[in-house]
Design an enzyme around this catalytic site. Sequence first.
Site, PDB file in Angstrom:
ATOM      1  N   ALA A 162      11.772   1.921   3.387  1.00  0.00           N
ATOM      2  CA  ALA A 162      10.926   0.760   3.655  1.00  0.00           C
ATOM      3  C   ALA A 162       9.669   0.828   2.799  1.00  0.00           C
ATOM      4  O   ALA A 162       9.308   1.882   2.268  1.00  0.00           O
ATOM      5  CB  ALA A 162      10.555   0.694   5.135  1.00  0.00           C
ATOM      6  N   VAL A 215       5.449  -0.276   2.842  1.00  0.00           N
ATOM      7  CA  VAL A 215       4.348  -0.466   3.796  1.00  0.00           C
ATOM      8  C   VAL A 215       3.347  -1.434   3.179  1.00  0.00           C
ATOM      9  O   VAL A 215       2.897  -1.246   2.043  1.00  0.00           O
ATOM     10  CB  VAL A 215       3.669   0.875   4.141  1.00  0.00           C
ATOM     11  N   ASP A 235      10.846  15.594   9.233  1.00  0.00           N
ATOM     12  CA  ASP A 235      10.353  15.160   7.919  1.00  0.00           C
ATOM     13  C   ASP A 235       8.857  15.450   7.803  1.00  0.00           C
ATOM     14  O   ASP A 235       8.072  14.595   7.373  1.00  0.00           O
ATOM     15  CB  ASP A 235      10.641  13.674   7.717  1.00  0.00           C
ATOM     16  N   ILE A 238       0.815  -1.218   0.000  1.00  0.00           N
ATOM     17  CA  ILE A 238       0.000   0.000   0.000  1.00  0.00           C
ATOM     18  C   ILE A 238       0.847   1.267   0.000  1.00  0.00           C
ATOM     19  O   ILE A 238       0.295   2.366  -0.103  1.00  0.00           O
ATOM     20  CB  ILE A 238      -0.959   0.031   1.208  1.00  0.00           C
ATOM     21  N   GLY A 239       2.162   1.153   0.111  1.00  0.00           N
ATOM     22  CA  GLY A 239       3.006   2.347   0.103  1.00  0.00           C
ATOM     23  C   GLY A 239       4.463   2.008  -0.110  1.00  0.00           C
ATOM     24  O   GLY A 239       4.940   0.941   0.302  1.00  0.00           O
ATOM     25  N   GLY A 247       8.574   3.615   0.068  1.00  0.00           N
ATOM     26  CA  GLY A 247       9.433   4.644   0.631  1.00  0.00           C
ATOM     27  C   GLY A 247      10.884   4.349   0.330  1.00  0.00           C
ATOM     28  O   GLY A 247      11.245   3.253  -0.122  1.00  0.00           O
ATOM     29  N   LYS A 292       5.351  -1.851   8.188  1.00  0.00           N
ATOM     30  CA  LYS A 292       6.468  -1.193   7.522  1.00  0.00           C
ATOM     31  C   LYS A 292       7.670  -2.137   7.547  1.00  0.00           C
ATOM     32  O   LYS A 292       8.188  -2.476   8.618  1.00  0.00           O
ATOM     33  CB  LYS A 292       6.792   0.123   8.229  1.00  0.00           C
TER      34      LYS A 292
END
Length: 540
Positions: free
Chosen positions: A30, A32, A153, A24-25, A27, A50
């Site tokens: 990492a 997710v 961040d 779903i994500g 980075g 994550k």
Amino acid sequence: MEPIATPAAALPVTLGRYELLGLIGRGGMANVYLGRHAGGAGFQRLFAIKVLHPHLAQEGPFVEMLLDEARIAASLHHPNVVPIVDLGTQGDIHYVVMEYVEGCALSVLLKKNPDKRPPRLLIPIVLDALSGLHAAHSLTDDEGVAMRLVHRDVSPQNILVGVDGMARLTDFGIAKAESRINTTRPGELKGKISFMSPEQIQSPESVDHRSDVFSAGVLLWTALTGKQLFEAGSTGAAMVNTLRMAVERPSQVGLKPPAVFDAICLRALERNVEARLDSALTFEETLRSAATANGLCGSRREVGEWVLSAVGDELAERRNAHRSSSSQRIARRIHSPASGMVALSGPISSTGTGTSKSLLEAAASIEEISVVSSYHAPPPDVSPSIESAPISLRELGTEGRRRNQWLVVGGGLLLLGGLAWGATRLDSTPSSAPAPSAAKPAQASVVAVPAPSPASAAEAPKTAANEPALPQRASLPAPPEVSRLEPARRRAPQLPVRRSAQSAAQPAGAAAPSPEAAGPVSEPRKKSAAWDEDSPLPHP
């Protein structure tokens, strides 16, 4: 939701007690994944997991950053901060388990709406982010000492907006705290260049909470105008813009939001730390007052509807993947050799969500059903061997219907037979009993009883006192017919007369006394021929 594309050797289907459903994500450090924890009694719960990239799993600083994020976020308890619930390692895989927020990142929401960004929907999101940011800045350790936490961040990628209309701050992986394990090396930059504060670029090891206030000001300016404030073609050019570029009023750039936000944005973007808004709390209160006074602060319901309009299809896909995976797991667990249950195999459609359907309806899309013939579980040290005969779903349904029909017909026939038998027994007439002779009255015939021996005569009183012995009964003809409907008119039968001691002492060989001498002998107790054991009338 993207399928899991990581090699199976590096990323298994499950991590600890969590089953991975999809990506779903993404980075830089990492990915997710949507994960699920299933417990007993049908308990299920979704999480965001994550997972550190495999090529970074051997790098000590990145593993330490992941541990720092878990430790710091686990100590934060605020509705506008995504909580950390678990931390685990499986082989060379390091992962952090977070609460799953059904929604999307603010960056996705802005990307889906490049030309239409209502300020009344953006302001509540920024207010929630500032509230979570202030909670992080105010965090203390177990002894009450301020941790002086700096997120470093604050960006649209790290603000999650849920369908409930609430925004939550996440990703403290590069946060700065006095007690953190991993520290920033001199000259090392952490964060997104276009959202960094000037002091974070110049001296990253000495930043404080006001650096996050500057980053939040960049976020607000970018969200309202639809333009990137300091972004440039290269990292060096973006850093120069952050340090020197003049900041224009938001109302004069891009989507040109209301001018009521100009002063607040410019105050948060002051390069002089002392002239900047002094805290995230001050930023939140100032922004809320201006938005509320001008009717530009929407409700959570409006924000949630905006999220659904942007990513509703993706969220539905996640829910379908969750239901489909749940159905497949249930199908795998239905088979139980110990109970002789039916084993279902094959993919299951995720179109239905009802839980009250029958087994055949719920398994409408299953390719095959196997009827297990073994009803005993094998010993723990022996692998189960189950003999099964595959049959089609249609045949199983037809067989069940036929069996039910035969059971209904057989039960009906048994019921009718019982009713007919009962009616026959109740409706039987007394004419079937033999009628007594009208010419001669019914009289009892006497049976001669031999004389007992002296020994028995001597014991007669004792026998009569303890358990009297009755004489043999004579064969009597049937009594006159009496109607069952008139039980009061029946003649009560008399008990037979016992032998007296005198008659017991009569010597052997003597003639039997006449009926007149012996006295009257009563009729033995006998039921009327018209009496029925199953009659509802009481026995006299």
